[in-house]
Design a protein around this motif. Structure first.
Motif, PDB file in Angstrom:
ATOM      1  N   GLU A 365       0.814  -1.208   0.000  1.00 19.68           N
ATOM      2  CA  GLU A 365       0.000   0.000   0.000  1.00 19.68           C
ATOM      3  C   GLU A 365       0.851   1.264   0.000  1.00 19.68           C
ATOM      4  O   GLU A 365       0.423   2.310  -0.474  1.00 19.68           O
ATOM      5  CB  GLU A 365      -0.964   0.023   1.190  1.00 19.68           C
ATOM      6  CG  GLU A 365      -0.308  -0.094   2.547  1.00 19.68           C
ATOM      7  CD  GLU A 365      -0.402  -1.505   3.075  1.00 19.68           C
ATOM      8  OE1 GLU A 365      -0.244  -2.419   2.237  1.00 19.68           O
ATOM      9  OE2 GLU A 365      -0.640  -1.689   4.274  1.00 19.68           O
ATOM     10  N   ASP A 366       2.072   1.171   0.530  1.00 22.87           N
ATOM     11  CA  ASP A 366       2.943   2.345   0.531  1.00 22.87           C
ATOM     12  C   ASP A 366       3.291   2.762  -0.888  1.00 22.87           C
ATOM     13  O   ASP A 366       3.423   3.945  -1.176  1.00 22.87           O
ATOM     14  CB  ASP A 366       4.223   2.046   1.310  1.00 22.87           C
ATOM     15  CG  ASP A 366       3.941   1.788   2.783  1.00 22.87           C
ATOM     16  OD1 ASP A 366       2.914   2.309   3.267  1.00 22.87           O
ATOM     17  OD2 ASP A 366       4.726   1.071   3.416  1.00 22.87           O
ATOM     18  N   TYR A 367       3.455   1.791  -1.762  1.00 21.43           N
ATOM     19  CA  TYR A 367       3.828   2.104  -3.139  1.00 21.43           C
ATOM     20  C   TYR A 367       2.604   2.484  -3.970  1.00 21.43           C
ATOM     21  O   TYR A 367       2.692   3.314  -4.863  1.00 21.43           O
ATOM     22  CB  TYR A 367       4.552   0.905  -3.757  1.00 21.43           C
ATOM     23  CG  TYR A 367       5.784   0.547  -2.970  1.00 21.43           C
ATOM     24  CD1 TYR A 367       6.932   1.328  -3.067  1.00 21.43           C
ATOM     25  CD2 TYR A 367       5.791  -0.539  -2.097  1.00 21.43           C
ATOM     26  CE1 TYR A 367       8.060   1.016  -2.326  1.00 21.43           C
ATOM     27  CE2 TYR A 367       6.912  -0.852  -1.359  1.00 21.43           C
ATOM     28  CZ  TYR A 367       8.047  -0.074  -1.471  1.00 21.43           C
ATOM     29  OH  TYR A 367       9.157  -0.374  -0.728  1.00 21.43           O
ATOM     30  N   ILE A 377     -12.809   4.733   0.800  1.00 21.92           N
ATOM     31  CA  ILE A 377     -13.762   4.670   1.906  1.00 21.92           C
ATOM     32  C   ILE A 377     -13.745   3.273   2.513  1.00 21.92           C
ATOM     33  O   ILE A 377     -13.184   2.327   1.934  1.00 21.92           O
ATOM     34  CB  ILE A 377     -15.198   5.000   1.436  1.00 21.92           C
ATOM     35  CG1 ILE A 377     -15.648   4.005   0.348  1.00 21.92           C
ATOM     36  CG2 ILE A 377     -15.284   6.435   0.940  1.00 21.92           C
ATOM     37  CD1 ILE A 377     -17.107   4.147  -0.048  1.00 21.92           C
ATOM     38  N   CYS A 378     -14.365   3.170   3.670  1.00 20.73           N
ATOM     39  CA  CYS A 378     -14.539   1.867   4.328  1.00 20.73           C
ATOM     40  C   CYS A 378     -16.007   1.725   4.689  1.00 20.73           C
ATOM     41  O   CYS A 378     -16.493   2.350   5.632  1.00 20.73           O
ATOM     42  CB  CYS A 378     -13.662   1.782   5.575  1.00 20.73           C
ATOM     43  SG  CYS A 378     -13.852   0.224   6.478  1.00 20.73           S
ATOM     44  N   ASP A 379     -16.724   0.923   3.904  1.00 22.78           N
ATOM     45  CA  ASP A 379     -18.155   0.722   4.115  1.00 22.78           C
ATOM     46  C   ASP A 379     -18.364  -0.594   4.852  1.00 22.78           C
ATOM     47  O   ASP A 379     -17.904  -1.652   4.396  1.00 22.78           O
ATOM     48  CB  ASP A 379     -18.876   0.702   2.768  1.00 22.78           C
ATOM     49  CG  ASP A 379     -20.385   0.673   2.915  1.00 22.78           C
ATOM     50  OD1 ASP A 379     -20.873   0.584   4.057  1.00 22.78           O
ATOM     51  OD2 ASP A 379     -21.081   0.743   1.881  1.00 22.78           O
ATOM     52  N   GLN A 422     -10.835   6.648   4.243  1.00 18.27           N
ATOM     53  CA  GLN A 422      -9.609   5.987   4.678  1.00 18.27           C
ATOM     54  C   GLN A 422      -8.400   6.724   4.107  1.00 18.27           C
ATOM     55  O   GLN A 422      -8.382   7.080   2.932  1.00 18.27           O
ATOM     56  CB  GLN A 422      -9.580   4.528   4.205  1.00 18.27           C
ATOM     57  CG  GLN A 422     -10.542   3.614   4.936  1.00 18.27           C
ATOM     58  CD  GLN A 422     -10.119   3.370   6.378  1.00 18.27           C
ATOM     59  OE1 GLN A 422      -8.980   3.633   6.762  1.00 18.27           O
ATOM     60  NE2 GLN A 422     -11.041   2.875   7.189  1.00 18.27           N
ATOM     61  N   ASP A 423      -7.411   6.931   4.956  1.00 23.69           N
ATOM     62  CA  ASP A 423      -6.169   7.565   4.525  1.00 23.69           C
ATOM     63  C   ASP A 423      -5.243   6.485   3.970  1.00 23.69           C
ATOM     64  O   ASP A 423      -4.826   5.581   4.702  1.00 23.69           O
ATOM     65  CB  ASP A 423      -5.513   8.278   5.707  1.00 23.69           C
ATOM     66  CG  ASP A 423      -4.293   9.083   5.287  1.00 23.69           C
ATOM     67  OD1 ASP A 423      -3.865   8.948   4.121  1.00 23.69           O
ATOM     68  OD2 ASP A 423      -3.775   9.842   6.124  1.00 23.69           O
ATOM     69  N   PRO A 424      -4.907   6.531   2.672  1.00 24.41           N
ATOM     70  CA  PRO A 424      -4.080   5.461   2.090  1.00 24.41           C
ATOM     71  C   PRO A 424      -2.664   5.414   2.648  1.00 24.41           C
ATOM     72  O   PRO A 424      -1.971   4.398   2.511  1.00 24.41           O
ATOM     73  CB  PRO A 424      -4.069   5.808   0.595  1.00 24.41           C
ATOM     74  CG  PRO A 424      -4.337   7.269   0.545  1.00 24.41           C
ATOM     75  CD  PRO A 424      -5.259   7.559   1.689  1.00 24.41           C
TER      76      PRO A 424
END
Length: 444
Positions: A365-367, A377-379, A422-424
């Protein structure tokens, strides 16, 4: 002969004398004898008929001395204004209290609002509206530019509905008009056709307000205005306001009729809100599957909007083995899509490898966060939600996405507003990390 000439001369002389006679009428008081009356007697007679004889200046009226010192007589038949009297010299005229009258604007408004003395009929699908043509001319360029003043004007119902015309005319008559949002599309289309600039601007004041039209309301206006070319600009604006509401919109049948250009805009937008980039791919699959034979020509353009490099690495590795939906499989094995998948796998793994060589605790996910991001989002209704680095993302398939859309159809209508962003850049406490923690506890 001489006798005849003499008689002729005599007859001519008599004619001349008769021609020189004139008619002279002298006004005299009948009570006085003509042979004994004089001007003085006549003046005295008139003086007895008035109260203030001196005011009449009778001597000036009846006596006039000629150049030969002969007294002449003047007529009494003179105008009052010749005496010097007039009505313009009344004292205090401007100080008098003037009586009140009804204001012209008030009278006209009463006539307009009561539809009195109307001058034109507007016919829309066999319904007739009695109107004042001058009111229509003031606000509508359509009517003001008519060369002749008609008695009847027929308007097309597909652009000017009966309700829209009634509300538009009501708007013209009102000093502080308020539009009904339920009919604003009809009114705007009618205002565009009739070229009522003020009414168009009034409608736009609502369209521009994000408090009135945003997310679900913007989507509803977008759907309602789809068959009106006059609303194209408004529709394009409403499309830009569909972000959190996108997935709910995808769950509707109206989404299946979305124009290709509009779908491309949504898929290519950074503003749309999704749980994972895989959903963007599935959205394209749903739209293509509605009419595959006609829409498959758009595969290349649609797939160019999918950001495969933002998908979980585990999904990219297993999609060609785990997916069983025929249309998804056809797309995955499409040469261009297959190339994009392989290229994304190579880029993600190479960057992870480079990070591991540097001793960093690399996470995929960092890349992924380096590329252009969506609004993540997180549903809680999304059963397949995982962090982008979670191995369980390999199990995500199109059937799970369809189940999620069914959940969205049955949930409360404001559910879309309750999902959280959500913050990536932050790591997510996903099922994989929870499983690792539980395994560590067991080993201890």
């Amino acid at each position: 002969m001489e006798e005849l000439m003499r008689q002729q001369q005599l007859s001519n002389g008599q004619k001349s004398e008769r021609q020189e006679l004139t008619c002279s009428v002298l006004f005299t008081n009948p009570k006085f004898r003509a042979d004994k009356s004089s001007t003085k007697d006549e003046i005295n007679s008139i003086a007895r008929m008035v109260s203030n004889a001196e005011d009449l200046e009778l001597d000036r009226v009846f006596r006039k001395v000629s150049k030969n010192d002969v007294e002449e007589t003047r007529s009494l038949n003179r105008s009052l204004f010749e005496f010097g009297h007039n009505f313009e010299d009344a004292d205090g005229w401007l100080k008098l209290e003037q009586p009140c009258k009804d204001q012209l604007a008030t009278v006209l408004r009463y006539m307009f609002e009561s539809h009195l003395k109307t001058t034109v009929q507007i016919e829309i699908n066999n319904m007739y509206f009695n109107c004042h043509f001058i009111v229509l001319q003031v606000y509508s360029r359509f009517f003001s530019e008519l060369e002749m003043i008609p008695l009847l004007v027929t308007l097309p119902e597909n652009t000017v509905s009966q309700k829209a015309f009634m509300l538009s005319y009501k708007w013209m008559l009102s000093d502080e008009p308020v539009l009904e949002l339920a009919h604003i599309v009809e009114v705007y289309v009618a205002a565009t056709y009739l070229r009522i600039t003020g009414l168009e601007a009034h409608c736009w004041s609502y369209f521009d307000d994000v408090e009135c039209y945003n997310e679900d309301t913007a989507c509803a206006l977008y759907v309602e205005s789809k068959d009106n070319p006059a609303m194209d600009v408004v529709r394009n604006m409403m499309l830009t306001r569909i972000r959190k509401f996108l997935l709910t919109f995808v769950a509707t049948k109206e989404f299946l009729d979305l124009p290709t250009s509009h779908l491309i805009y949504l898929l290519d937008s950074d503003e749309i809100c999704v749980n994972t980039e895989i959903e963007v791919f599935f959205i394209a699959v749903r739209w293509l599957g509605h009419n595959w034979n006609k829409r498959k020509v758009h595969i290349r353009r649609l797939m160019s909007c999918i950001r495969f490099n933002l998908m979980p690495l585990w999904y990219l590795l297993y999609a060609r083995r785990e997916e069983d939906h025929s249309l998804v499989m056809e797309l995955i094995f499409h040469p261009e899509v297959e190339y994009k998948i392989d290229d994304s796998i190579a880029k993600i793994t190479s960057r992870m490898y480079a990070a591991s060589l540097e001793g960093n605790d690399a996470q995929s996910e960092d890349y992924a966060s380096d590329s252009g991001q969506r609004n993540w989002i997180c549903d809680n209704l999304c059963s397949y939600y995982h962090g982008v680095g979670c191995p369980n993302t390999r199990e995500i398939c199109f059937k799970h996405f369809e189940d999620y859309l069914l959940e969205l159809q049955q949930c409360s209508k404001d559910h879309w507003s309750q999902v959280i962003f959500q913050d990536p850049s932050k790591k997510i406490d996903c099922c994989s990390s929870r499983k690792i923690k539980s395994d560590d506890l067991v080993s201890e």
